[in-house]
Scaffold this motif. Structure first.
Motif, PDB file in Angstrom:
ATOM      1  N   SER A   1       2.536  12.302   2.126  1.00 50.92           N
ATOM      2  CA  SER A   1       3.430  13.491   2.671  1.00 50.92           C
ATOM      3  C   SER A   1       4.399  13.810   1.570  1.00 50.92           C
ATOM      4  N   MET A   2       5.235  14.854   1.450  1.00 51.04           N
ATOM      5  CA  MET A   2       6.276  15.269   0.723  1.00 51.04           C
ATOM      6  C   MET A   2       7.082  16.254   1.365  1.00 51.04           C
ATOM      7  N   THR A   3       8.531  15.901   1.118  1.00 52.78           N
ATOM      8  CA  THR A   3       9.404  16.602   1.927  1.00 52.78           C
ATOM      9  C   THR A   3      10.794  16.786   0.971  1.00 52.78           C
ATOM     10  N   GLY A   4      11.806  17.773   1.320  1.00 53.02           N
ATOM     11  CA  GLY A   4      12.994  17.789   0.706  1.00 53.02           C
ATOM     12  C   GLY A   4      13.971  17.278   1.617  1.00 53.02           C
ATOM     13  N   VAL A   5      14.806  16.752   1.239  1.00 49.44           N
ATOM     14  CA  VAL A   5      15.959  16.092   2.146  1.00 49.44           C
ATOM     15  C   VAL A   5      17.197  16.324   1.462  1.00 49.44           C
ATOM     16  N   GLY A   6      17.910  17.492   1.865  1.00 47.31           N
ATOM     17  CA  GLY A   6      19.242  17.582   1.183  1.00 47.31           C
ATOM     18  C   GLY A   6      18.999  18.237  -0.110  1.00 47.31           C
ATOM     19  N   GLN A   7      19.190  17.683  -1.285  1.00 49.08           N
ATOM     20  CA  GLN A   7      18.950  17.900  -2.562  1.00 49.08           C
ATOM     21  C   GLN A   7      17.792  17.026  -3.228  1.00 49.08           C
ATOM     22  N   THR A   8      17.330  16.231  -2.491  1.00 46.60           N
ATOM     23  CA  THR A   8      16.347  15.318  -2.911  1.00 46.60           C
ATOM     24  C   THR A   8      14.908  15.740  -2.566  1.00 46.60           C
ATOM     25  N   LEU A   9      13.947  15.498  -3.563  1.00 43.69           N
ATOM     26  CA  LEU A   9      12.618  15.775  -3.061  1.00 43.69           C
ATOM     27  C   LEU A   9      11.777  14.220  -3.048  1.00 43.69           C
ATOM     28  N   VAL A  10      11.187  14.041  -2.032  1.00 43.75           N
ATOM     29  CA  VAL A  10      10.394  12.764  -1.677  1.00 43.75           C
ATOM     30  C   VAL A  10       9.100  12.809  -1.516  1.00 43.75           C
ATOM     31  N   TRP A  11       8.106  11.946  -1.993  1.00 44.94           N
ATOM     32  CA  TRP A  11       6.888  11.893  -1.944  1.00 44.94           C
ATOM     33  C   TRP A  11       6.365  10.333  -1.539  1.00 44.94           C
ATOM     34  N   CYS A  12       5.720  10.496  -0.443  1.00 48.23           N
ATOM     35  CA  CYS A  12       5.031   9.102   0.050  1.00 48.23           C
ATOM     36  C   CYS A  12       3.760   9.138  -0.346  1.00 48.23           C
ATOM     37  N   LEU A  13       3.223   7.799  -1.190  1.00 49.20           N
ATOM     38  CA  LEU A  13       1.823   7.583  -1.410  1.00 49.20           C
ATOM     39  C   LEU A  13       1.433   6.456  -0.614  1.00 49.20           C
ATOM     40  N   HIS A  14       0.187   6.466  -0.631  1.00 47.31           N
ATOM     41  CA  HIS A  14      -0.592   5.307   0.139  1.00 47.31           C
ATOM     42  C   HIS A  14      -1.849   5.048  -0.812  1.00 47.31           C
ATOM     43  N   LYS A  15      -2.212   3.660  -0.990  1.00 51.01           N
ATOM     44  CA  LYS A  15      -3.320   3.051  -1.546  1.00 51.01           C
ATOM     45  C   LYS A  15      -4.238   2.267  -0.551  1.00 51.01           C
ATOM     46  N   ASP A  16      -5.412   2.574  -0.259  1.00 41.05           N
ATOM     47  CA  ASP A  16      -6.278   1.714   0.697  1.00 41.05           C
ATOM     48  C   ASP A  16      -6.462   0.340   0.134  1.00 41.05           C
ATOM     49  N   THR A  17      -6.250  -0.391   0.872  1.00 40.99           N
ATOM     50  CA  THR A  17      -6.322  -2.075   0.404  1.00 40.99           C
ATOM     51  C   THR A  17      -7.877  -2.605   0.602  1.00 40.99           C
ATOM     52  N   LEU A  18      -8.754  -1.862   1.204  1.00 40.13           N
ATOM     53  CA  LEU A  18     -10.068  -2.219   1.501  1.00 40.13           C
ATOM     54  C   LEU A  18     -10.932  -2.703   0.153  1.00 40.13           C
TER      55      LEU A  18
ATOM     56  N   PRO B   1       0.896  -1.379   0.090  1.00 44.84           N
ATOM     57  CA  PRO B   1      -0.161  -0.102  -0.049  1.00 44.84           C
ATOM     58  C   PRO B   1       1.026   1.359   0.037  1.00 44.84           C
ATOM     59  N   TYR B   2       2.190   1.253   0.257  1.00 50.93           N
ATOM     60  CA  TYR B   2       2.889   2.402   0.218  1.00 50.93           C
ATOM     61  C   TYR B   2       3.972   2.462  -0.805  1.00 50.93           C
ATOM     62  N   VAL B   3       4.080   3.894  -1.406  1.00 52.75           N
ATOM     63  CA  VAL B   3       5.237   3.961  -2.389  1.00 52.75           C
ATOM     64  C   VAL B   3       6.000   5.206  -2.176  1.00 52.75           C
ATOM     65  N   LEU B   4       7.431   5.084  -2.127  1.00 52.78           N
ATOM     66  CA  LEU B   4       8.146   6.408  -2.027  1.00 52.78           C
ATOM     67  C   LEU B   4       8.651   6.634  -3.531  1.00 52.78           C
ATOM     68  N   ILE B   5       8.672   8.060  -3.843  1.00 54.89           N
ATOM     69  CA  ILE B   5       9.166   8.138  -5.157  1.00 54.89           C
ATOM     70  C   ILE B   5      10.095   9.610  -4.763  1.00 54.89           C
ATOM     71  N   SER B   6      11.165   9.672  -5.535  1.00 59.63           N
ATOM     72  CA  SER B   6      12.106  10.690  -5.516  1.00 59.63           C
ATOM     73  C   SER B   6      12.808  11.154  -6.454  1.00 59.63           C
ATOM     74  N   THR B   7      13.237  12.499  -6.403  1.00 60.82           N
ATOM     75  CA  THR B   7      14.139  13.078  -7.704  1.00 60.82           C
ATOM     76  C   THR B   7      15.152  13.980  -6.944  1.00 60.82           C
ATOM     77  N   GLN B   8      16.164  14.227  -7.731  1.00 59.87           N
ATOM     78  CA  GLN B   8      17.097  15.218  -7.406  1.00 59.87           C
ATOM     79  C   GLN B   8      16.652  16.624  -7.440  1.00 59.87           C
ATOM     80  N   ILE B   9      16.650  17.508  -6.730  1.00 59.25           N
ATOM     81  CA  ILE B   9      16.310  18.958  -6.943  1.00 59.25           C
ATOM     82  C   ILE B   9      16.654  19.321  -8.477  1.00 59.25           C
ATOM     83  N   ARG B  10      17.673  19.423  -8.930  1.00 57.97           N
ATOM     84  CA  ARG B  10      17.933  19.718 -10.127  1.00 57.97           C
ATOM     85  C   ARG B  10      17.473  18.904 -11.455  1.00 57.97           C
ATOM     86  N   LEU B  11      16.662  17.897 -10.962  1.00 56.44           N
ATOM     87  CA  LEU B  11      16.215  17.139 -12.115  1.00 56.44           C
ATOM     88  C   LEU B  11      14.681  16.987 -12.098  1.00 56.44           C
TER      89      LEU B  11
END
Length: 86
Positions: free
Chosen positions: A69-86, A2-12
Motif C-alpha cells: 500500500s501507499m498513502t499520503g499522511v499530511g506532508q509525508t508519503l508512505v509505502w508499505c512493502l512485504h516480502k514472502d517468507t516461504l 517481512p514488512y518494511v515502511l519507507i517514507s519521504t516528505q512531499i517536497r523532498l
C-alpha cells in the motif's frame, strides 16, 4: 522481517528517504546503504538514505519485496512493502 515502511516528505521526492526504524533488519539497511540517525529531541533512531523513494523501491523489489500500500499522511508519503517468507 517481512514488512518494511519507507517514507519521504512531499517536497523532498528526490530524497532523503526514511527506510527503517531502530529495529529494522541491519543486513537490509546495509544493502540499501542506510545510515542510522537520531534526531535531536527524539528518543528513537531511524535509518535514512540520500536516494529518492523510487530508487529505494527498485532496490527493495530486487530484494524480493512488493508494495502492499501507499498513502499520503499530511506532508509525508508512505509505502508499505512485504516480502514472502516461504
Amino acid at each position: 522481517m517481512p514488512y518494511v515502511l519507507i517514507s519521504t516528505q512531499i517536497r523532498l521526492e528526490t530524497g532523503p528517504t526514511m527506510v527503517g526504524d531502530e529495529y529494522s533488519d541491519s543486513a537490509l539497511m546495509n544493502y540499501l546503504g542506510a545510515r542510522k540517525t537520531t534526531m535531536l529531541g527524539n528518543n528513537f533512531s531511524e535509518y535514512h538514505v540520500d536516494e529518492p523513494p523510487r530508487v529505494i523501491l527498485d532496490k527493495l523489489e530486487q530484494a524480493g519485496y512488493r508494495v502492499v500500500s501507499m498513502t499520503g499522511v499530511g506532508q509525508t508519503l508512505v509505502w508499505c512493502l512485504h516480502k514472502d517468507t516461504l
